[in-house]
Write a protein that holds these residues in place. Structure first.
Motif, PDB file in Angstrom:
ATOM      1  N   THR A 200     -11.627  42.428  19.112  1.00 59.31           N
ATOM      2  CA  THR A 200     -12.239  41.736  17.973  1.00 59.31           C
ATOM      3  C   THR A 200     -13.580  41.151  18.407  1.00 59.31           C
ATOM      4  O   THR A 200     -13.674  40.504  19.457  1.00 59.31           O
ATOM      5  N   ASP A 201     -14.593  41.391  17.572  1.00 60.16           N
ATOM      6  CA  ASP A 201     -15.932  40.872  17.853  1.00 60.16           C
ATOM      7  C   ASP A 201     -16.204  39.685  16.931  1.00 60.16           C
ATOM      8  O   ASP A 201     -16.018  39.783  15.712  1.00 60.16           O
ATOM      9  N   SER A 205     -22.163  34.270  10.859  1.00 60.28           N
ATOM     10  CA  SER A 205     -22.348  34.623   9.451  1.00 60.28           C
ATOM     11  C   SER A 205     -23.547  33.874   8.881  1.00 60.28           C
ATOM     12  O   SER A 205     -23.774  32.700   9.182  1.00 60.28           O
ATOM     13  N   GLN A 213     -17.313  35.511  11.326  1.00 60.34           N
ATOM     14  CA  GLN A 213     -16.695  36.747  10.862  1.00 60.34           C
ATOM     15  C   GLN A 213     -16.030  37.424  12.044  1.00 60.34           C
ATOM     16  O   GLN A 213     -16.601  37.504  13.130  1.00 60.34           O
ATOM     17  N   ASP A 215     -14.715  40.868  13.351  1.00 56.06           N
ATOM     18  CA  ASP A 215     -14.705  42.325  13.202  1.00 56.06           C
ATOM     19  C   ASP A 215     -13.610  42.889  14.093  1.00 56.06           C
ATOM     20  O   ASP A 215     -13.737  42.936  15.324  1.00 56.06           O
ATOM     21  N   ASP A 217     -10.837  45.769  15.385  1.00 59.93           N
ATOM     22  CA  ASP A 217     -10.565  47.197  15.537  1.00 59.93           C
ATOM     23  C   ASP A 217      -9.062  47.426  15.593  1.00 59.93           C
ATOM     24  O   ASP A 217      -8.315  46.612  16.145  1.00 59.93           O
ATOM     25  N   HIS A 239     -10.995  49.601  11.133  1.00 58.00           N
ATOM     26  CA  HIS A 239     -11.930  48.484  11.267  1.00 58.00           C
ATOM     27  C   HIS A 239     -11.709  47.523  10.104  1.00 58.00           C
ATOM     28  O   HIS A 239     -11.648  47.939   8.945  1.00 58.00           O
ATOM     29  N   THR A 240     -11.594  46.237  10.413  1.00 51.67           N
ATOM     30  CA  THR A 240     -11.379  45.208   9.394  1.00 51.67           C
ATOM     31  C   THR A 240     -12.290  44.019   9.692  1.00 51.67           C
ATOM     32  O   THR A 240     -12.449  43.628  10.850  1.00 51.67           O
ATOM     33  N   ARG A 241     -12.874  43.459   8.650  1.00 48.63           N
ATOM     34  CA  ARG A 241     -13.691  42.253   8.802  1.00 48.63           C
ATOM     35  C   ARG A 241     -13.022  41.113   8.052  1.00 48.63           C
ATOM     36  O   ARG A 241     -12.723  41.229   6.863  1.00 48.63           O
ATOM     37  N   ASN A 243     -13.330  36.968   7.145  1.00 42.77           N
ATOM     38  CA  ASN A 243     -14.180  35.783   7.123  1.00 42.77           C
ATOM     39  C   ASN A 243     -13.345  34.535   7.401  1.00 42.77           C
ATOM     40  O   ASN A 243     -12.282  34.351   6.811  1.00 42.77           O
TER      41      ASN A 243
END
Length: 378
Positions: A200-201, A205, A213, A215, A217, A239-241, A243
């Motif tokens: 996760t990155d 924001s 946020q 990001d 994997d 891939h999921t983002r 908030n």
């Protein structure tokens, strides 16, 4: 006339001497307790801030904003230990015995001790009621700005982060990269959501109200129905983002921290809460607890002043300065423990904020009166 002038002059000299000696020992004890609480604050910040690559200037400002809290905590304990050491030294050097032999009562010493204790209490109350809210507001504001500039600061490796409505289990953290992430929350319909992700990155924001946020994997999302454990839905994505809103990390801006308010504002808010009946009894008791603490802690100096003289006279005949230090530190630890326990039970179990905050002072004052009564009857 000559004798009268001589008597006034001697009382003036005695008063100046007592005040000078008491203030000297008070400031010595104050420096000691200030350093103890200061080092404790540094250690707490080292765990929460220093190890997270926060700029040095911001760290210095955070320390500066913590100083009113440190000063307010140090003054009452410095009063007890300083006065005990001073009066104990006077007892060992037979200065108090000489005053008694000259026909002076203990009240000649007690009155300056009480007046000085009251003056210290008022000064401590001003710091606690005016400077402490300003420092707390500035501290929280700066800490928020630090998080918004680098939200990865809030994510510690191999830890559990709880927000107001969710729980985040964090794996290894390398810069802005989290190796493993586990996220739990519950929506308005009672559905529990569990998100499992690999790498996760953490991304800053630019949108208002969004702290960071994530990001993610190779994420897997599981929805559980709390009403029927046999019903669930799953979803997977490469891939999921997600908030993370600032409101989930920080309290709502409309919910004012009682430590950010003066006693006057806090009292008005408590009255308004009781009239509107919009908060729970536990939350109301927390505000009342903080309100009474604004008075009980600073004016602890006055109650400690009541206790200092009889203790010093009764136990300071030999090595009074050392004995005063030992007894003073022991009482300070007991007093501090009673305050912490009172806060804990007040917040957790809803015990009366008045009694949990004032009971340690009342016990100290009652002990002082008993010891002084035993002293004058001796």
């Amino acid at each position: 006339m000559h004798c009268r002038i001589r008597g006034i002059f001697s009382r003036h000299v005695l008063l100046v001497y007592l005040v000078r000696e008491l203030l000297l020992y008070f400031f010595i004890a104050f420096i000691f307790f200030f350093m103890v609480f200061f080092v404790n604050q540094i250690l707490l910040m080292a765990e929460d801030v220093l190890k997270k690559r926060v700029p040095v200037m911001d760290v210095m400002l955070l320390i500066a904003y913590s100083l009113p809290f440190i000063i307010a905590q140090s003054a009452p304990f410095a009063t007890l230990v300083g006065f005990l050491m001073c009066l104990g030294r006077m007892m060992t050097d037979n200065e108090i015995m000489i005053l008694r032999a000259a026909g002076k009562s203990f009240s000649v010493i007690l009155i300056p001790v009480l007046v000085l204790g009251f003056v210290i209490s008022v000064a401590s109350f001003i710091v606690n009621d005016y400077l402490l809210p300003l420092g707390t507001i500035s501290y929280n504001k700066l800490y928020r700005s630090i998080l918004f500039s680098d939200p990865s600061i809030e994510l510690e490796p191999n830890s559990v982060k709880r927000t107001e409505d969710a729980t985040l289990v964090i794996g290894d953290v390398d810069g802005t990269i989290v190796s493993d992430l586990l996220f739990f929350d519950t929506d308005a319909q009672g559905m529990q959501r569990i998100i499992v992700a690999g790498k996760t990155d953490i991304v800053n924001s630019s949108y208002p109200g969004i702290l960071m946020q994530l990001d993610m994997d190779s994420s897997v999302v599981v929805f559980l129905d709390n009403k029927d454990k046999n019903l669930y839905d799953t979803m997977s994505a490469g891939h999921t983002r997600m908030n993370v809103f600032s409101s989930s990390v920080f309290s709502d801006s409309s919910f004012t921290n009682p430590r950010e308010m003066t006693a006057y504002d806090l009292r008005n808010m408590i009255i308004d809460m009781k009239e509107r009946n919009t908060v729970s009894s536990l939350q109301l008791n927390m505000y009342e607890l903080e309100y009474y603490k604004k008075f009980s802690l600073p004016f602890g100096s006055l109650f400690f002043a009541v206790l200092a003289l009889p203790l010093a006279v009764l136990f300071g005949k030999q090595n009074g300065q050392t004995i005063g230090l030992i007894i003073g530190l022991f009482i300070c630890v007991a007093y501090w423990a009673a305050m912490i326990l009172g806060q804990t039970f007040g917040i957790r179990d809803g015990l009366s904020g008045f009694w949990t905050m004032w009971l340690p002072d009342f016990c100290v004052g009652a002990a002082g009166v008993l010891f002084y009564t035993a002293l004058i009857r001796k």
